[in-house]
Scaffold this active site. Structure first.
Site, PDB file in Angstrom:
ATOM      1  N   HIS A 144     -14.776   3.343  -0.429  1.00 13.62           N
ATOM      2  CA  HIS A 144     -13.732   2.367  -0.060  1.00 13.62           C
ATOM      3  C   HIS A 144     -12.600   3.017   0.731  1.00 13.62           C
ATOM      4  CE1 HIS A 144     -15.136  -0.540  -3.499  1.00 13.62           C
ATOM      5  NE2 HIS A 144     -15.947  -0.517  -2.470  1.00 13.62           N
ATOM      6  N   SER A 176     -16.087  -1.180 -13.498  1.00  7.32           N
ATOM      7  CA  SER A 176     -16.558  -2.440 -14.090  1.00  7.32           C
ATOM      8  C   SER A 176     -17.908  -2.843 -13.502  1.00  7.32           C
ATOM      9  CB  SER A 176     -15.541  -3.553 -13.828  1.00  7.32           C
ATOM     10  OG  SER A 176     -15.377  -3.730 -12.428  1.00  7.32           O
ATOM     11  N   TYR A 220       0.823  -1.213   0.000  1.00  5.96           N
ATOM     12  CA  TYR A 220       0.000   0.000   0.000  1.00  5.96           C
ATOM     13  C   TYR A 220       0.862   1.270   0.000  1.00  5.96           C
ATOM     14  CZ  TYR A 220      -4.566  -2.155   0.055  1.00  5.96           C
ATOM     15  OH  TYR A 220      -5.698  -2.833  -0.329  1.00  5.96           O
ATOM     16  N   ARG A 240       1.754   1.981  -3.512  1.00  3.14           N
ATOM     17  CA  ARG A 240       0.606   2.564  -4.227  1.00  3.14           C
ATOM     18  C   ARG A 240       0.339   3.996  -3.758  1.00  3.14           C
ATOM     19  NH1 ARG A 240      -4.422  -0.761  -3.696  1.00  3.14           N
ATOM     20  NH2 ARG A 240      -5.190   0.585  -5.333  1.00  3.14           N
TER      21      ARG A 240
HETATM   22  P1  OAD Z   1     -12.045  -2.180 -12.345  1.00  7.81           P
HETATM   23  O1  OAD Z   1     -10.602  -2.373 -12.589  1.00  7.81           O
HETATM   24  O2  OAD Z   1     -12.854  -3.364 -11.972  1.00  7.81           O
HETATM   25  O3  OAD Z   1     -12.719  -1.538 -13.633  1.00  7.81           O
HETATM   26  C1  OAD Z   1     -12.141  -0.448 -14.281  1.00  7.81           C
HETATM   27  C2  OAD Z   1     -13.082   0.009 -15.377  1.00  7.81           C
HETATM   28  O4  OAD Z   1     -12.549   1.208 -15.914  1.00  7.81           O
HETATM   29  C3  OAD Z   1     -13.245  -0.975 -16.542  1.00  7.81           C
HETATM   30  O5  OAD Z   1     -14.613  -1.134 -16.846  1.00  7.81           O
HETATM   31  C4  OAD Z   1     -12.514  -0.273 -17.707  1.00  7.81           C
HETATM   32  O6  OAD Z   1     -13.114  -0.541 -18.976  1.00  7.81           O
HETATM   33  C5  OAD Z   1     -12.671   1.178 -17.328  1.00  7.81           C
HETATM   34  N1  OAD Z   1     -11.627   2.068 -17.857  1.00  7.81           N
HETATM   35  C6  OAD Z   1     -10.328   1.809 -18.109  1.00  7.81           C
HETATM   36  N2  OAD Z   1      -9.695   2.904 -18.535  1.00  7.81           N
HETATM   37  C7  OAD Z   1     -10.616   3.914 -18.544  1.00  7.81           C
HETATM   38  C8  OAD Z   1     -10.584   5.300 -18.855  1.00  7.81           C
HETATM   39  N3  OAD Z   1      -9.453   5.886 -19.261  1.00  7.81           N
HETATM   40  N4  OAD Z   1     -11.722   6.015 -18.742  1.00  7.81           N
HETATM   41  C9  OAD Z   1     -12.870   5.430 -18.326  1.00  7.81           C
HETATM   42  N5  OAD Z   1     -12.957   4.121 -18.009  1.00  7.81           N
HETATM   43  C10 OAD Z   1     -11.856   3.371 -18.113  1.00  7.81           C
HETATM   44  O7  OAD Z   1     -12.170  -1.021 -11.238  1.00  7.81           O
HETATM   45  P2  OAD Z   1     -13.405  -0.660 -10.277  1.00  7.81           P
HETATM   46  O8  OAD Z   1     -14.695  -0.815 -10.975  1.00  7.81           O
HETATM   47  O9  OAD Z   1     -13.092   0.638  -9.660  1.00  7.81           O
HETATM   48  O10 OAD Z   1     -11.969  -2.449  -4.367  1.00  7.81           O
HETATM   49  O11 OAD Z   1     -13.265  -1.791  -9.179  1.00  7.81           O
HETATM   50  C11 OAD Z   1     -14.085  -1.728  -8.048  1.00  7.81           C
HETATM   51  C12 OAD Z   1     -13.320  -2.166  -6.822  1.00  7.81           C
HETATM   52  O12 OAD Z   1     -12.642  -3.390  -7.069  1.00  7.81           O
HETATM   53  C13 OAD Z   1     -12.218  -1.229  -6.407  1.00  7.81           C
HETATM   54  O13 OAD Z   1     -12.668  -0.158  -5.621  1.00  7.81           O
HETATM   55  C14 OAD Z   1     -11.322  -2.133  -5.597  1.00  7.81           C
HETATM   56  C15 OAD Z   1     -11.290  -3.313  -6.541  1.00  7.81           C
HETATM   57  O14 OAD Z   1     -10.965  -4.530  -5.976  1.00  7.81           O
HETATM   58  C16 OAD Z   1     -11.248  -2.801  -3.292  1.00  7.81           C
HETATM   59  O15 OAD Z   1     -10.033  -2.796  -3.279  1.00  7.81           O
HETATM   60  C17 OAD Z   1     -12.090  -3.156  -2.118  1.00  7.81           C
END
Ligand code: OAD
Length: 257
Positions: free
Chosen positions: A123, A193, A71, A74
């Site tokens: 989160h 996502s 962490y 990051r």
């Molecule tokens: P994800 O990595 O699951 O999804 C990222 C999304 O961003 C995907 O749908 C991509 O298509 C999209 N993406 C990529 N580049 C992009 C851009 N330049 N502009 C717009 N969209 C783009 O990430 P999260 O949905 O945030 O939780 O994941 C949710 C949670 O899962 C996070 O908060 C984290 C993770 O595990 C914890 O750590 C508890």
């Protein structure tokens, strides 16, 4: 649904023109163009690391130093990352509406650094720390890189103030997020996502309350089926374009306020 982002952007701007209360729900894709990797894209964090070894309370209890060091790395990346044009466009849009709430799954604080004033962190944040055992905030400025600090109150180990898998979301923040969702006119789901619950459930909940859902994401997601309008474009391209359209429509007197 049109694949042309211009069409989606125009429809989104028209809808925003009539809206008073707006929620923006963001995920890792929001910060991708700031240089912060996402989780589930090709090459994303969960392709290179196993979440159960780094992002659960059990992982921390087993090996606090390993989790802490991961962490810290990051955190350094996030602190050095600038808000991108998407974050800035959202902050610039805020004054156009009676209520404008950013609900984020991101832990990087980039929305706040861009100037957004009402940000709900579902989160938590990587920029704060607390004792894993007694909960006491740990506010030392100089943090070790490799070893989780010892809590001065109880001798337990200090952890980042993020939510891990298997942990509850901060209750007051989630309740406030639900309230904003239920009372908004338009929800922009940007760069997520939609695979992690309960956060993703907020977007589905919005649909039940008749909210117009706009998805901004270069790729289809779990949330695409609930979206009324889809913009297949990155956050740092789509949001400034949306802001520009909104300004044009307002200047032309095409908006309801
Ligand atoms: P994800 O990595 O699951 O999804 C990222 C999304 O961003 C995907 O749908 C991509 O298509 C999209 N993406 C990529 N580049 C992009 C851009 N330049 N502009 C717009 N969209 C783009 O990430 P999260 O949905 O945030 O939780 O994941 C949710 C949670 O899962 C996070 O908060 C984290 C993770 O595990 C914890 O750590 C508890």
């Amino acid at each position: 649904m049109s694949a042309d982002p211009t069409d989606g952007l125009q429809r989104a701007a028209e809808r925003l023109c009539q809206a008073r209360r707006v929620v923006v729900f963001t995920g890792a894709g929001m910060s991708a163009e700031s240089g912060i990797p996402t989780f589930r894209d090709p090459g994303g964090l969960w392709e290179r690391f196993r979440p159960e070894e780094l992002a659960t309370p059990e992982a921390f209890e087993r090996d606090p130093d390993r989790v802490w060091a991961w962490y810290q790395e990051r955190r350094r990346l996030m602190e050095a990352a600038p808000p991108n044009a998407g974050h800035l466009a959202l902050a610039a849009m805020e004054p156009y509406f009676d209520e404008f709430t950013v609900i984020t799954q991101n832990i990087d604080r980039l929305h706040q650094r861009a100037g957004s004033r009402r940000v709900l962190e579902l989160h938590g944040t990587i920029l704060a720390n607390h004792c894993h055992y007694c909960g006491l905030p740990y506010e030392e400025e100089l943090l070790p890189e490799k070893t989780a600090p010892i809590c001065p109150a109880c001798g337990g180990r200090v952890r980042p103030s993020v939510v891990w898998f298997g942990e509850l979301l901060p209750e007051a923040v989630f309740t406030e997020a639900e309230h904003s969702i239920e009372n908004c006119d338009v929800l922009l789901a940007v760069g997520t996502s939609g695979e992690v619950y309960p956060a993703a459930g907020l977007v589905r909940q919005a649909k039940l309350f008749g909210v117009t859902v706009v998805e901004i994401n270069p790729k289809p997601t779990e949330l695409t089926t609930v979206a009324d309008i889809v913009v297949r474009e990155s956050a740092a391209r789509a949001l400034p374009a949306l802001l520009q359209l909104l300004r044009q429509y307002r200047q032309a007197g095409a908006c309801s306020q």
